[in-house]
Motif scaffolding. Sequence first.
Motif: not given
Length: 783
Positions: A439-452
Motif C-alpha cells: 500500500a501507499e501512504s504519506n509522511l503526514w498521515d503516518l506521523c499523525k497516526s503515531y502521534a495519535a
Amino acid sequence: MNKIITYIKSHKIKSAIVILLLIAYYFFLPKQLFKDPTATVITSSNNELLGAQIAKDGQWRFPQNNNIPEKFKICIIQFEDEYFYKHPGFNPVSIFKALRDNLKSNSVKRGGSTLTQQVIRLSRKGKPRTYFEKIKEIILATRLELRTSKGKILSYYSSNAPFGGNVVGLDAASWRYFNRNPTELSWAESATLAVLPNAPSLIYPGKNQERLLVKRNRLLNKLLENEIIDSLTYQLSIAEGLPQKPYALPQIAPHLLQKVSQTYSGKRIQTTIKKRLQEQTNTIVKNHYNLLKQNEIYNISVLILDVNTRQVLTYVGNSPTDKTHQKDVDVIDKPRSTGSILKPFLYAAMLDSGDILPNTLVADVPTQFGNYNPENYNKEYDGAVPASRALSRSLNVPAVRMLQEFGLDKFHHYLKALQLKDLKYNANHYGLSLVLGGAESNLWDLCKSYAALSSTLNHFSESSSEYFKNEFCEPTFLASENIDFGKKTSEKTLFDAASIYLTYESLKKVNRPEGDDNWEFFNDSKQIAWKTGTSFGFRDAWAIGTTKDYVVGVWVGNADGEGRPGLVGIQAAAPILFDLFDLLPNSDWFAKPFDEMQEVEICLKSGYRASQNCEEKQSEFVQLSGLKTKPCPYHVLVHLDKTEHFQVNSSCEDINNITHKSWFVLPSLMEHYYKTKNPFYKPLPRFRLDCIGENTTSMQFIYPKASNTIFLPKDFDGNTNELILKIAHSKPESTVFWYLDDTYIGITKDIHDFAIIPKIGEHTITVVDEFGNETSQKIIISK
C-alpha cells in the motif's frame, strides 16, 4: 432643533444640496483603500519571519501590519509630517508655503502633503499631481481622519509606501535592505527607511549613496536637536553605513510556505513552527543530503509533531537539491510505498483483538500463499520467534503469516480507521503484501497516526483511565488553531492503551543505527519507540519514532521513484531520525496503563499463557483482551525411560520406571529452522525400538512449495543446474524414500536434501519414510 427644521423647510433646495454633499462626503472614501495583491508571509510560533512568497504583481508587498516600530514612527513623523498628531488631515500652513514656493519657481519645488494625504495619494495610484487632484486628496484626507485613528493612518503609510525597486512597505524594506525585522532596526536604519519613500530611487545599490547619506544624516541631526536621541546615539548612528545590496528574504520553511499559499494566499500567517528547531533540522537534512547524493539519493522530507498539542514544530518538504531532482516537490503529503512502517499497527491490532500476547511465538519459516512468496530481508529463518521480536527485527515472513491469521479485511479496517487517505482500494487489491509495502501512504498521515497513539497513552494516564473521541485528528501548523480532542469516554477510540503501550515496548527495542548500538547503557539516553521501513526495489526509506512528547518522521528516496542500493530505512533514514531526536528535550517513558492490563503467568519459552505443562514461567502484565488467548500449545507431557534418552510406554517399560517430563516441542518445519538458531533446543526423543503402538512422526516440504513454477538455469558450460529438494522430518535419523511421478529416485538419511534434474512440465514429488508416513508436492518446471 425647531430652528433647524424651520430653516430646512424655508430653504429646501439649499438643504437638499447640503445633505447630498454630506452623503457624498460620507461615501466618498472607499471602504478598502488598498486592493493591491500582497505577498504570502509565514512566521514562526514567536512571530519570526520564516519566509515570504512575492505578490502576484511581482512586488515585495507584505500584508497590512498595524504594529509600527517606535523608532520608525518617530523618524517618519519628524521627516514627513511634524504636526501629524495636530492637523485634521491637511496642514494649511504647509500647503500655503508649498503653493507660494512652487508659484515663484513655476515648478514643483516643495510638497505640502501630510502623511494622511500621502496615504490617499498612494491609494489613488496613477492620478496626475494637479491642483484639482490635490483638493480631492485634502477632502479624502479629512474623511480618513474622521473614519480611523492616527495609528491606523501611519500603518497604512508604512505598509504601502514605496521603498525603491519592487519593494513596498516597511516590512519588506527592512528585510530586503537590512535582513532583519523592523522592530530590530537601529536609529540609523530607521532613518534611512524613513527618507526613502520621499525619493525611493536613491536606494539602488552602489548609486546615489552620498545623497541618501545626506538625507539620512539630516534627519538624524533633527532627532538630536529635538532631543529624541542623545549625542552618543547620534555619533554612532551617523557612523553606520548604508545598505549596499538587497538581501534575499528568508526561506526557512519553503515547502510549508508553498502549502500555506494554497489556502491563505496574500496573507500573513503565524505558524506553529519553532524557528530555531526548523533551522537546526534544515542543517541536519543538508548534511545528510550531501552524503546521500553521492549514492544518487536526492530527496529527504522531515516532519516533527508535538504529541500533546498536535502542532507541527518542523516542516521540511524536501532536501536542498536542484530542480533536476525536483527540489520544489513537497514530499510530505505525497503517497509512497510504506515498506514495513505499517507493521506496528498490525501488532497493536492483534494485541487489541486478543489474538496474541506480546511474546507469543509466531512461525518464521519459508512460506508461500498462492504466487506470493514473502522473504525476510536477510533471507534467513528463525523457525519460531516471539511476536514482539519479530516486530522489533522487522521480520517479513512472521508479519505476513500474522496478517493471514488475523484477517486481511480486519487489518484493512484498522488502517482505514487511522484515516490514511492514500489507502484508496479494498483489502483484496493489496493482498497480504499490504503489511510489507503493498500500500501507499504519506509522511503526514503516518506521523499523525503515531502521534495519535502516543496521545492516547498520555490522555489515558493523565485522566481517570479515559479516552478522547477525537484522538485521531489532523495536526495543525496554524498558531491560531487549537486542537479539540473531543469528549472523554470510557470506550477506546481504536486501540486500547495497553496494546499501544506493549507495541511501544517492542519498538523501543528496535536495533539502532551503527554508532548508537549501546544507547540503553547510558542513563541520559532517550527512550524512543521507532520503526523503519524499506519499500520494494529500494525506492523509499522510512524512519518514524515517538516519545511521550514528540513524533519525528523521516522519508528518504528519489522523488521520481528511482531505487538505489543502500536506500534502506536503517541506513538512510534512521541516522537522520536520531540526529533530530538529539535536538529535542528528553521525555519520560510512557506510563504503564495498569487499568487496561492484568498480571498473568506466561510460559517463558513460548510466550503463551502458561499451561500446566510449562516448567519455566514468569508473571507479566498483558492486555485484558489477551486473557482469551489459548494456553501454550508447545509444551507436552512425555514419558521417558530412566536415562531420558527415549520415549517409552507401558508396552516396553514398567510404569514405575517411567519418568514423566514436560517437553518443549515445535512442529517439524519450525523445529528444522529453530534448532539452528537455538543450540539448547532439544528435539523430542524418539521411541525406544521395543515399544509398540507409538509412531508419531511428521514431514514437511521446505522446498519446493506447492504449485511452484521453477526455472532451472544453466551454468557457463551450458549444463542445466540441479533442483535441490528439501524436507524437514521430526525424526531426522529416519530413512526417507523419494519418488518423482511415482518412480523411485533415491533415499536419504539424517540430511534430507535430494538433487534432481526433472523434465519441463508438471511433476509430483512424493516422499515416504520408513514408518509409512507420506507427503507429496506438485511443481511445474518451466523453460
